[in-house]
Design an enzyme around this catalytic site. Structure first.
Site, PDB file in Angstrom:
ATOM      1  N   ASP A   1      -8.114  64.085   0.665  1.00  0.00           N
ATOM      2  CA  ASP A   1      -9.187  63.091   0.732  1.00  0.00           C
ATOM      3  C   ASP A   1      -8.665  61.673   0.873  1.00  0.00           C
ATOM      4  OD1 ASP A   1     -11.314  64.895   0.649  1.00  0.00           O
ATOM      5  OD2 ASP A   1     -11.037  65.174  -1.483  1.00  0.00           O
TER       6      ASP A   1
ATOM      7  N   TYR B   1     -18.424  66.709  -1.864  1.00  0.00           N
ATOM      8  CA  TYR B   1     -17.942  66.412  -3.206  1.00  0.00           C
ATOM      9  C   TYR B   1     -18.051  64.941  -3.547  1.00  0.00           C
ATOM     10  CZ  TYR B   1     -15.859  70.109  -5.905  1.00  0.00           C
ATOM     11  OH  TYR B   1     -15.684  71.157  -6.746  1.00  0.00           O
TER      12      TYR B   1
HETATM   13  N1  ABN Z   1     -14.040  67.333   1.468  1.00  0.00           N
HETATM   14  C1  ABN Z   1     -13.460  67.107   2.737  1.00  0.00           C
HETATM   15  C2  ABN Z   1     -14.012  65.881   3.390  1.00  0.00           C
HETATM   16  C3  ABN Z   1     -13.839  64.661   2.786  1.00  0.00           C
HETATM   17  C4  ABN Z   1     -14.347  63.547   3.371  1.00  0.00           C
HETATM   18  C5  ABN Z   1     -15.028  63.621   4.560  1.00  0.00           C
HETATM   19  C6  ABN Z   1     -15.183  64.832   5.154  1.00  0.00           C
HETATM   20  C7  ABN Z   1     -14.681  65.967   4.581  1.00  0.00           C
END
Ligand code: ABN
Length: 679
Positions: A331, A415
């Protein structure tokens, strides 16, 4: 509608701090800067003009991927610390996409208004910005193969199909020139419907720069795509029946009638003896620098940490089958904790008297934009700092602890991560990450139970096992420069029963050894950052800070796997390396760089033998086997790492805090004996 509605507005509303009282403050005068302050809107503009000019002289077409502060080098900052008139040059750092193909790094000296460095970086794939991610929705909805895949699932209205765009890293089918993204599609029956209840049985891969869809992979059973799950699983109150079972909870009000106890001068924060600079950038989000604590006995500020920052967040999924085997989200390195940061809301994200700081970043044109209320600073009551009841004297002495919390919340597609950097009254620092939001889901054939690699969270929906590994970068300055780290284990004494120092066999000791870097829960392993040049005058041990990191499971992907290759840093809870300028990230500057296939673990350790200017990377996190309770919305789960004074002070820092007045003292009778009386 696009999947990233929180894309910040492009007009610049303020270029400095947004104080919690009074009007917005605009600090755009370079002379007022602290050298570690983030770039202001006008500095971003100045840097972008110089970069664009230089690009046109070189005859190259560019797009901005990142434009941020290039922090002064440590030696420059130290000079400034000794003599504040010695302001280092203000510099900007940019990563550019050159079209066609190619990545360029630029350093701009803003004081001299010159480009100091213009460097092509081979084979690097920089992070995906929010604008890059939005491309997936734009191209997905109108692509005939995607429309056909949706039609096979009975979907005709493409405006109800949403795509989570993920970086895919390296895919052997395409060369490195391409900046790949994978799209995970979902359906919404209405705008607030939880799309993760309706995962669609296909994915596609696209090139961000050329906007081509390169492949559409359909997940079939017996030749047919798995049908879309239709049941709604909503968390949005507008879509849920109100609950009648509980009486509504009575409000809890946090009041601070006399305001807050911290002070801010620009971005320099002081509170309860602490002093630090609060910074922010595209990739790391919050950065805390030059952190010291006032020792009331020694009557001086003692340095603790030169810089604290999050160096990596990595989410490897454990699902073995294509296309979901490619899910491994870095991330911070692939999307940027700064870029994904939320605008925070009082009363909901935080309670009490809040000071917010806006973040100023640059878009792909190099134009500044503001994320309002990106950083929150506030205090919380933290329960008991200490208490003792002296039964014989009939006296109770206790003091309340307090936390100063500097926080940001990022949304990484499904998330949400809440980052809380907190300090308490005894000199303790803690980074807590609360994980919440929605599980990334995928469709499950109605006849299947989820495999051992996931949990069936609703009919026809599975959520895959995954790990969330965070890396905290600690650039220590524990009572001065030149620190070292020791690994500490609680062990039974090596002396046999009956020996002079273990006559009854119950002796145990703390065994300290050079860092090996593995976790050993059975030994209650912890680490200590020590300053070998400064001895605690009372106990005669080097002054130190303990690293407490007890939750770490270690990277579960095997050595030799792609995941392990890309995230070798996550295999150990601690790395200690010699300080190098500009080395901020555990998985290097570009996640998808050939030289980045493995952070050279052993080499990294080699680099830090003995003491010196070291940096410590601490890995911590959560291994998540999704629970039924985690769907449709995840109650937050917490992972934390703590740095706690250890033989640092000559006395208990709790003594410096005024105890709570004991109202009952006069009425309490001393007890004559510790034993309860029999009647
Ligand atoms: N969880 C993966 C993700 C994070 C940020 C943007 C797109 C995908």
């Amino acid at each position: 509608m696009e999947p990233f509605p929180r894309f910040p507005s492009m007009d610049v509303q303020s270029a400095g701090n947004n104080l919690f009282t009074g009007p917005m403050q605009i600090i755009d005068d370079r002379a007022c800067h602290h050298p570690l302050d983030p770039l202001t809107a006008s500095e971003i503009r100045e840097a972008a003009i110089l970069i664009r000019k230089s690009a046109s002289t070189r005859n190259v077409t560019i797009k901005f991927n990142c434009l941020t502060l290039r922090e002064p080098r440590k030696n420059e900052y130290q000079k400034y610390r000794q003599e504040v008139s010695k302001l280092p040059y203000r510099r900007a750092f940019a990563i550019l996409h050159q079209s066609p193909g190619g990545v360029i790094e630029v350093v701009v000296n803003l004081d001299a208004a010159v480009i100091e460095e213009w460097k092509r970086v081979e084979d690097a794939v920089p992070l995906l910005t929010l604008e890059d991610l939005d491309i997936i929705g734009q191209i997905g909805r109108s692509d005939p193969r995607v429309i056909e895949a949706c039609r096979k699932l009975g979907i005709c209205d493409m405006s109800k199909v949403y795509f989570d765009a993920w970086s895919i890293g390296l895919d052997k089918r395409w060369d490195r020139e391409r900046r790949l993204q994978q799209a995970l599609p979902y359906y919404r029956f209405s705008p607030n419907d939880n799309q993760y209840a309706h995962p669609l049985a296909f994915t596609f891969i696209a090139d961000t720069e050329s906007r081509e869809i390169l492949s559409v992979d359909i997940i079939c059973v017996d030749g047919d795509p798995i049908p879309m799950p239709l049941e709604e699983h909503n968390y949005h109150p507008a879509l849920r029946e109100p609950h009648s079972a509980f009486a509504p909870l009575k409000p809890i009000q946090i009041t601070q009638p006399n305001g807050v106890s911290f002070k801010m001068k620009g971005n320099v924060l002081s509170w309860a003896g602490y002093r630090m600079h609060v910074g922010f950038n595209v990739r790391e989000g919050i950065v805390l620098s030059d952190i010291s604590f006032y020792d009331r006995d020694e009557e001086r500020h003692r340095s603790l940490f030169y810089r604290l920052s999050v160096a990596k967040t990595e989410v490897p999924y454990g699902y073995p089958k294509v296309p979901h085997s490619g899910k491994q989200a870095f991330d911070l390195g692939e999307y940027g904790l700064g870029l994904m940061t939320n605008s925070l809301r009082p009363g909901c994200d935080f309670k009490g008297a809040i000071k917010y700081i806006d973040a100023v970043m640059a878009d792909s044109q190099g134009d500044p934009y503001v994320v309002r209320n990106a950083i929150c600073i506030h205090e919380e009551d933290n329960g008991i700092l200490f208490k003792h009841t002296d039964c014989r004297a009939g006296k109770v002495v206790s003091a309340r602890d307090r936390k100063l919390i500097i926080s940001q919340i990022v949304t990484a597609a499904n998330y949400d991560y809440c980052f809380y950097h907190s300090f308490t009254l005894d000199g303790t620092y803690e980074l807590e990450v609360k994980l919440t939001g929605i599980l990334n889901t995928t469709v499950l054939h109605p006849t299947n139970l989820a495999q051992s690699q996931g949990t069936k969270v609703a009919r026809s929906i599975t959520a895959h096992n995954k790990q969330h590994v965070f890396s905290l970068r600690v650039d220590p300055e524990v009572d001065g420069a030149n620190n070292m780290v020791m690994e500490c284990d609680a062990r039974p004494s090596l002396d046999a029963i009956g020996a002079q120092f273990n006559p009854y066999g119950d002796a145990f000791v703390c065994q300290k050894s050079p860092v090996q870097g593995s976790s050993d829960a059975a030994l209650g392993r912890w680490w200590e950052i020590l300053n070998p040049a400064r001895m605690n005058p009372v106990c005669g041990k080097p002054v130190g800070y303990k690293i407490i990191n007890s939750q770490y499971a270690g990277l579960l992907a095997q050595t030799g796997s792609n995941v392990h290759g890309r995230a070798a840093f996550a295999a150990k809870p601690i790395w200690v390396v010699r300080y190098e300028d500009d080395e901020f990230f555990t998985a290097r500057d570009y996640i998808h760089h050939p030289g980045n296939q493995a952070i050279e673990g052993e080499v990294a350790l080699e680099r830090a033998k003995g003491s010196g200017d070291i940096v410590v990377f601490v890995q911590f996190g959560v291994t998540h086997f999704p629970r039924k309770e985690d769907f449709p919305i995840m109650p937050s789960e917490s992972a934390k790492v703590t740095l706690r004074a250890s033989d640092f002070f000559s006395t208990s820092p709790a003594l410096w805090i005024t105890p709570v007045a004991d109202e009952l003292e006069k009425d309490r009778k001393p007890r004559s004996s510790g034993r309860p009386r029999t009647i």
